[in-house]
Design an enzyme around this catalytic site. Structure first.
Site, PDB file in Angstrom:
ATOM      1  CG  ASP A 154      -2.334  -0.592   1.536  1.00 46.98           C
ATOM      2  OD1 ASP A 154      -2.480  -0.953   0.044  1.00 46.98           O
ATOM      3  OD2 ASP A 154      -3.445  -0.712   2.457  1.00 46.98           O
ATOM      4  CE1 TYR A 174       4.689  -6.482   3.283  1.00 47.41           C
ATOM      5  CE2 TYR A 174       3.848  -8.690   4.036  1.00 47.41           C
ATOM      6  CZ  TYR A 174       3.714  -7.538   2.851  1.00 47.41           C
ATOM      7  OH  TYR A 174       3.189  -7.575   1.752  1.00 47.41           O
TER       8      TYR A 174
END
EC number: 5.4.99.12
Length: 294
Positions: A65, A129
């Site tokens: 994003d 992540y």
């Protein structure tokens, strides 16, 4: 053509690249818009200099994003040279991309030649992540400028890390992660297998001055799965932070997971994008692949 005519060779490459996500509208290309720009737009613009017969398009392995960073993301691309010209070496592709990248916050790490049916997204066997938190920061102006877009500064002095670690255990394994999925997810199934979820004291930031060191502490959350749902990591992070602040108990995290309800109060506000980093994308048959230390 006639026998012996020179054929045009199409070569596929796997590119490892990193970026600071702050200035971008995410990694994916933004088509037909002047203002919002994705990392992919700059990569494809740089790739024009390879003079491929067909315009080069990057197929990104992991869509991030706006505001999210990548220590190492991957993509595949095809370069078709004119007949009679041999394929570029991976080193030449890497150098050309870096030379012509027109944004200082993107860097190509390494390039590999891969089979023509290789798919950067579908072939990925693992994604990791990491999420960075800071505590002891009463306001945004208390954070070193160098850390501003690289962590989530919590307005608290302490986090119950053992409780967060206990809560993270409830998320491990194979589950329907609907409760942690944001709308707009293209995923066919909400079932994912979370292989690792860790909460640990982060390395001390080198940018914190000695006189500020007593208050500011950094924490790292790490999540590994073959793939994640849209905003799953940021929603899981928000819930683990709520546990760390004593707002939720570890058991309530299991209840949220089992509810399969994405509109729950605690995960409905995902952790901010700027604390999130895609750390690595791994491929099964390519264990030796991955950015070498340079």
């Amino acid at each position: 053509g006639p026998p012996g005519a020179m054929r045009s060779v199409r070569a596929r490459y796997l590119v490892y690249f990193q970026y600071l996500g702050t200035g971008f509208n995410g990694v994916a290309a933004v088509r037909g818009s002047q203002r919002a720009i994705g990392v992919q737009n700059y990569l494809e613009e740089a790739a024009e200099r390879l003079n491929s017969v067909e315009p080069v398009r990057f197929t990104i392995s992991s869509r991030t994003d706006a505001g999210v960073h990548a220590l190492s993301n991957t993509a595949h691309l095809d370069v078709q040279r004119r007949p009679g010209q041999p394929p570029f070496s991976p080193e030449v592709v890497a150098q050309a991309l870096n030379t012509h990248l027109r944004h200082p916050a993107i860097r190509v790490l390494q390039v590999f030649r891969v089979p023509s049916d290789f798919h950067a997204r579908r072939a990925a066997t693992s994604r990791t992540y990491l999420y960075r938190l800071a505590t002891g920061c009463p306001g945004p102006d208390q954070l070193p400028v160098f850390e501003r877009n690289l962590c989530w500064a919590l307005r608290t002095d302490c986090l119950d890390v053992p409780a967060m670690q206990e809560a993270a255990q409830h998320l491990l394994g194979t589950h329907d992660f609907s409760a942690f999925q944001s709308a707009g997810s293209p995923a066919a199934s909400p079932v994912r297998t979370l292989r690792r979820a860790s909460v640990s004291p982060g390395p001390t930031s080198p940018f914190v001055l000695p006189q500020e060191n007593r208050k500011l502490h950094f924490w790292t959350l790490e999540f590994e799965s073959q793939s994640f749902l849209y905003r799953q990591v940021r929603r899981m992070t928000a819930v683990l932070v709520a546990v760390g602040l004593g707002v939720l108990t570890p058991t309530q995290v299991r209840v949220i997971l089992e509810s399969q309800d994405p509109l729950g109060k605690y995960q409905a506000h995902p952790a901010p994008a700027h604390g999130l980093f895609l750390k690595s994308v791994l491929y099964g048959g390519l264990r030796d692949l991955g950015p070498a230390s340079c």
